[in-house]
Write a protein that holds these residues in place. Structure first.
Motif, PDB file in Angstrom:
ATOM      1  N   VAL A  81      42.757  37.951  38.941  1.00 38.94           N
ATOM      2  CA  VAL A  81      41.633  38.838  39.298  1.00 38.94           C
ATOM      3  C   VAL A  81      40.389  38.048  39.677  1.00 38.94           C
ATOM      4  CG1 VAL A  81      40.082  40.618  38.424  1.00 38.94           C
ATOM      5  CG2 VAL A  81      42.533  40.779  37.962  1.00 38.94           C
ATOM      6  N   PRO A  82      39.931  37.074  38.866  1.00 39.86           N
ATOM      7  CA  PRO A  82      38.778  36.275  39.306  1.00 39.86           C
ATOM      8  C   PRO A  82      39.042  35.539  40.621  1.00 39.86           C
ATOM      9  CG  PRO A  82      39.175  35.948  36.971  1.00 39.86           C
ATOM     10  CD  PRO A  82      40.351  36.703  37.507  1.00 39.86           C
ATOM     11  N   ALA A  83      40.276  35.100  40.828  1.00 42.12           N
ATOM     12  CA  ALA A  83      40.601  34.420  42.083  1.00 42.12           C
ATOM     13  C   ALA A  83      40.458  35.367  43.270  1.00 42.12           C
ATOM     14  CB  ALA A  83      42.025  33.868  42.021  1.00 42.12           C
ATOM     15  N   ASP A  84      40.873  36.616  43.098  1.00 42.34           N
ATOM     16  CA  ASP A  84      40.714  37.582  44.182  1.00 42.34           C
ATOM     17  C   ASP A  84      39.244  37.849  44.480  1.00 42.34           C
ATOM     18  OD1 ASP A  84      43.415  37.816  44.519  1.00 42.34           O
ATOM     19  OD2 ASP A  84      43.630  39.638  43.317  1.00 42.34           O
ATOM     20  N   ARG A 137      51.575  35.950  52.087  1.00 42.89           N
ATOM     21  CA  ARG A 137      51.668  37.263  51.455  1.00 42.89           C
ATOM     22  C   ARG A 137      52.309  38.310  52.362  1.00 42.89           C
ATOM     23  NH1 ARG A 137      47.661  40.513  53.374  1.00 42.89           N
ATOM     24  NH2 ARG A 137      46.041  39.472  54.608  1.00 42.89           N
ATOM     25  N   LEU A 138      52.337  38.052  53.686  1.00 45.56           N
ATOM     26  CA  LEU A 138      52.915  39.011  54.623  1.00 45.56           C
ATOM     27  C   LEU A 138      54.332  38.639  55.045  1.00 45.56           C
ATOM     28  CD1 LEU A 138      49.886  39.906  56.943  1.00 45.56           C
ATOM     29  CD2 LEU A 138      50.765  41.134  54.955  1.00 45.56           C
ATOM     30  N   LEU A 139      54.847  37.543  54.519  1.00 46.81           N
ATOM     31  CA  LEU A 139      56.234  37.194  54.807  1.00 46.81           C
ATOM     32  C   LEU A 139      57.174  38.129  54.041  1.00 46.81           C
ATOM     33  CD1 LEU A 139      56.060  33.283  54.639  1.00 46.81           C
ATOM     34  CD2 LEU A 139      56.175  34.716  56.703  1.00 46.81           C
ATOM     35  N   SER A 140      58.406  38.117  54.411  1.00 47.87           N
ATOM     36  CA  SER A 140      59.384  38.974  53.728  1.00 47.87           C
ATOM     37  C   SER A 140      59.517  38.565  52.263  1.00 47.87           C
ATOM     38  CB  SER A 140      60.749  38.870  54.422  1.00 47.87           C
ATOM     39  OG  SER A 140      61.230  37.533  54.375  1.00 47.87           O
ATOM     40  N   ALA A 141      59.966  39.519  51.438  1.00 49.13           N
ATOM     41  CA  ALA A 141      60.042  39.286  49.994  1.00 49.13           C
ATOM     42  C   ALA A 141      60.975  38.137  49.635  1.00 49.13           C
ATOM     43  CB  ALA A 141      60.500  40.565  49.288  1.00 49.13           C
ATOM     44  N   GLY A 142      61.893  37.806  50.535  1.00 46.25           N
ATOM     45  CA  GLY A 142      62.822  36.732  50.240  1.00 46.25           C
ATOM     46  C   GLY A 142      62.158  35.369  50.103  1.00 46.25           C
ATOM     47  N   HIS A 143      60.950  35.231  50.598  1.00 47.95           N
ATOM     48  CA  HIS A 143      60.238  33.949  50.478  1.00 47.95           C
ATOM     49  C   HIS A 143      59.542  33.809  49.125  1.00 47.95           C
ATOM     50  CE1 HIS A 143      60.866  32.617  54.631  1.00 47.95           C
ATOM     51  NE2 HIS A 143      60.699  33.881  54.995  1.00 47.95           N
ATOM     52  N   GLY A 144      59.479  34.899  48.362  1.00 50.72           N
ATOM     53  CA  GLY A 144      58.997  34.813  46.987  1.00 50.72           C
ATOM     54  C   GLY A 144      57.500  34.894  46.788  1.00 50.72           C
ATOM     55  N   THR A 148      48.482  39.049  45.825  1.00 45.46           N
ATOM     56  CA  THR A 148      47.670  39.332  44.636  1.00 45.46           C
ATOM     57  C   THR A 148      46.509  40.270  44.950  1.00 45.46           C
ATOM     58  OG1 THR A 148      46.275  37.379  44.959  1.00 45.46           O
ATOM     59  CG2 THR A 148      48.273  37.106  43.654  1.00 45.46           C
ATOM     60  N   MET A 149      46.026  40.256  46.190  1.00 47.04           N
ATOM     61  CA  MET A 149      44.947  41.166  46.552  1.00 47.04           C
ATOM     62  C   MET A 149      45.417  42.614  46.437  1.00 47.04           C
ATOM     63  SD  MET A 149      42.451  39.057  47.378  1.00 47.04           S
ATOM     64  CE  MET A 149      41.287  40.054  48.265  1.00 47.04           C
ATOM     65  N   ALA A 150      46.645  42.857  46.843  1.00 46.53           N
ATOM     66  CA  ALA A 150      47.203  44.198  46.698  1.00 46.53           C
ATOM     67  C   ALA A 150      47.563  44.489  45.247  1.00 46.53           C
ATOM     68  CB  ALA A 150      48.434  44.342  47.591  1.00 46.53           C
ATOM     69  N   GLN A 151      48.066  43.503  44.526  1.00 46.94           N
ATOM     70  CA  GLN A 151      48.460  43.702  43.131  1.00 46.94           C
ATOM     71  C   GLN A 151      47.262  44.080  42.261  1.00 46.94           C
ATOM     72  OE1 GLN A 151      50.334  40.284  41.404  1.00 46.94           O
ATOM     73  NE2 GLN A 151      50.497  41.168  39.358  1.00 46.94           N
ATOM     74  N   TYR A 152      46.125  43.439  42.490  1.00 48.93           N
ATOM     75  CA  TYR A 152      44.935  43.682  41.663  1.00 48.93           C
ATOM     76  C   TYR A 152      43.852  44.466  42.420  1.00 48.93           C
ATOM     77  CZ  TYR A 152      47.040  39.939  38.872  1.00 48.93           C
ATOM     78  OH  TYR A 152      47.904  39.168  38.120  1.00 48.93           O
ATOM     79  N   SER A 153      44.259  45.257  43.388  1.00 50.17           N
ATOM     80  CA  SER A 153      43.279  45.980  44.200  1.00 50.17           C
ATOM     81  C   SER A 153      42.480  47.002  43.388  1.00 50.17           C
ATOM     82  CB  SER A 153      43.981  46.686  45.368  1.00 50.17           C
ATOM     83  OG  SER A 153      44.937  47.623  44.874  1.00 50.17           O
ATOM     84  N   ASP A 154      43.019  47.475  42.269  1.00 49.21           N
ATOM     85  CA  ASP A 154      42.280  48.440  41.448  1.00 49.21           C
ATOM     86  C   ASP A 154      41.038  47.819  40.808  1.00 49.21           C
ATOM     87  OD1 ASP A 154      44.142  50.345  42.057  1.00 49.21           O
ATOM     88  OD2 ASP A 154      45.310  50.065  40.223  1.00 49.21           O
ATOM     89  N   ALA A 162      44.370  42.217  53.217  1.00 51.73           N
ATOM     90  CA  ALA A 162      43.471  41.065  53.051  1.00 51.73           C
ATOM     91  C   ALA A 162      42.309  41.442  52.157  1.00 51.73           C
ATOM     92  CB  ALA A 162      43.006  40.549  54.410  1.00 51.73           C
ATOM     93  N   SER A 163      41.130  40.867  52.429  1.00 49.08           N
ATOM     94  CA  SER A 163      39.964  41.133  51.582  1.00 49.08           C
ATOM     95  C   SER A 163      39.064  42.211  52.156  1.00 49.08           C
ATOM     96  CB  SER A 163      39.150  39.839  51.412  1.00 49.08           C
ATOM     97  OG  SER A 163      38.734  39.337  52.665  1.00 49.08           O
ATOM     98  N   ALA A 164      39.514  42.891  53.194  1.00 55.26           N
ATOM     99  CA  ALA A 164      38.701  43.946  53.791  1.00 55.26           C
ATOM    100  C   ALA A 164      38.572  45.127  52.832  1.00 55.26           C
ATOM    101  CB  ALA A 164      39.332  44.416  55.103  1.00 55.26           C
ATOM    102  N   PRO A 165      37.432  45.808  52.844  1.00 53.36           N
ATOM    103  CA  PRO A 165      37.284  47.002  52.006  1.00 53.36           C
ATOM    104  C   PRO A 165      38.336  48.055  52.346  1.00 53.36           C
ATOM    105  CG  PRO A 165      35.149  46.269  52.826  1.00 53.36           C
ATOM    106  CD  PRO A 165      36.186  45.463  53.546  1.00 53.36           C
ATOM    107  N   ARG A 166      38.629  48.883  51.383  1.00 57.50           N
ATOM    108  CA  ARG A 166      39.660  49.917  51.580  1.00 57.50           C
ATOM    109  C   ARG A 166      39.344  50.762  52.818  1.00 57.50           C
ATOM    110  NH1 ARG A 166      38.823  49.915  45.994  1.00 57.50           N
ATOM    111  NH2 ARG A 166      40.663  49.344  44.771  1.00 57.50           N
TER     112      ARG A 166
END
Length: 335
Positions: A81-84, A137-144, A148-154, A162-166
């Motif tokens: 979260v602080p990193a985001d 972060r936009l590569l397919s899930a197979g790259h692992g 985090t911006m989406a994970q901690y967007s709340d 990305a970091s653009a406002p909602r």
């Protein structure tokens, strides 16, 4: 107030810098940069290919640092979260603050610092255009990788783009990953703090800010390690271009000022030339209106005081001989 400097030294070029001229210039350049990023979106499949290609190069060079950092940020919210927040805000806050600080406290160096930042930014825009790159972060899930911006967007104002406002994700180019100007601008800020900071805290921030930013852009899966390296390279090229850019700017300013100076003569000269063209004789308005006052005598406007003619200097020996002859003549006459 900002100090004066001599042209070509990276200072103010003999001019006083004003914030009301500097601020619009910086805003215009940033607006052009932002608009250029939107126009340089490129083909998505090409951007993905570039991203995968960077991962392959890093794997070959054993430089893949993004994956372990991203897992660390994903598994520990107190780091992620602080990193985001760091990624979403400091890039747009610290850089302007450093610009203002250099302008107010080190104005002699401001012009070169501004030219360095702007030149590097425009070079980065060329990179976005020629090499659109999909971030991890936009590569397919197979790259692992996990966004985090989406994970901690709340926790913040940003959404999943990305970091653009909602709701404003369409106003940014998510494939402008190569080079990383987050790292590039942070490096510029670090150099400014190191060169001009006086306190130990400034020196620590000069090293820590670009270093932490590099870790953050990889841990949040917004950039590859080679993106960060490219950002540093872009700043190096921009630094080499500072003096040529300043010399070019000085030549452009000189060419602009010369026609303006010719087109705007003083009012007295214009009035005098008009009167002379009508009457065929010089006008009184073309003569300086000041008069000379000395020893209770005042000259009229335009009057010239003739100077006494200076006798040529005589040789000392000839002058002595004439004095002797004059003495002999006087003695003879007295007899």
């Amino acid at each position: 107030m900002p100090q004066r400097d001599t042209p070509g030294t990276g200072g103010t070029g003999g001019l006083r810098l004003r914030w009301w001229t500097e601020l619009p210039l910086i805003l215009v350049v940033y607006a052009l940069y932002s608009a250029g990023r939107l126009l340089a979106r490129g083909d998505v499949s090409t951007a993905v290919d570039h991203g995968v290609g960077i991962l392959r190069v890093e794997k070959f060079l054993r430089l893949n640092a993004e994956s372990p950092l991203n897992r660390l940020f994903t598994e520990h919210a107190w780091i992620g979260v602080p990193a985001d927040f760091w990624y979403a805000s400091l890039h747009y806050v610290v850089t302007p603050l450093i610009l203002v600080w250099v302008f107010r406290s080190h104005a002699v160096q401001f012009r070169a610092a501004r030219a360095w930042l702007m030149s590097s930014t425009l070079i980065g825009l060329v990179g976005f255009t020629l090499l659109p790159t999909c971030p991890p972060r936009l590569l397919s899930a197979g790259h692992g990788f996990v966004d985090t911006m989406a994970q901690y967007s709340d926790y913040g104002w940003w959404g999943g783009e990305a970091s653009a406002p909602r709701g404003l994700g369409g106003m940014t180019n998510q494939y402008a990953a190569m080079p990383s100007l987050h790292v590039g601008w942070a490096l510029w800020c670090g150099v400014m703090l190191w060169r001009h900071g006086r306190s130990p805290l400034a020196k620590v921030a000069a090293v820590g800010y670009p270093l932490i930013t590099t870790i953050v852009v990889m841990g949040t899966a917004n950039h590859y390690f080679l993106d960060a390296v490219a950002g540093a390279v872009v700043m190096g090229v921009g630094l080499l271009l500072v003096q040529p850019v300043l010399r070019l700017a000085d030549r452009v300013k000189a060419r602009v000022r010369l026609p303006l100076a010719v087109a705007r003569p003083s009012a007295g000269v214009v009035a005098g030339s008009n009167a002379a063209s009508v009457t065929g004789s010089p006008s009184a308005s073309s003569v300086p209106e000041s008069s000379i006052v000395s020893a209770e005598c005042q000259t009229s406007t335009g009057e010239r005081i003739p100077r006494p003619r200076e006798r040529p200097a005589e040789p000392r020996a000839e002058s002595s001989a004439r004095s002797a002859d004059a003495g002999d003549s006087a003695a003879t006459a007295s007899r």
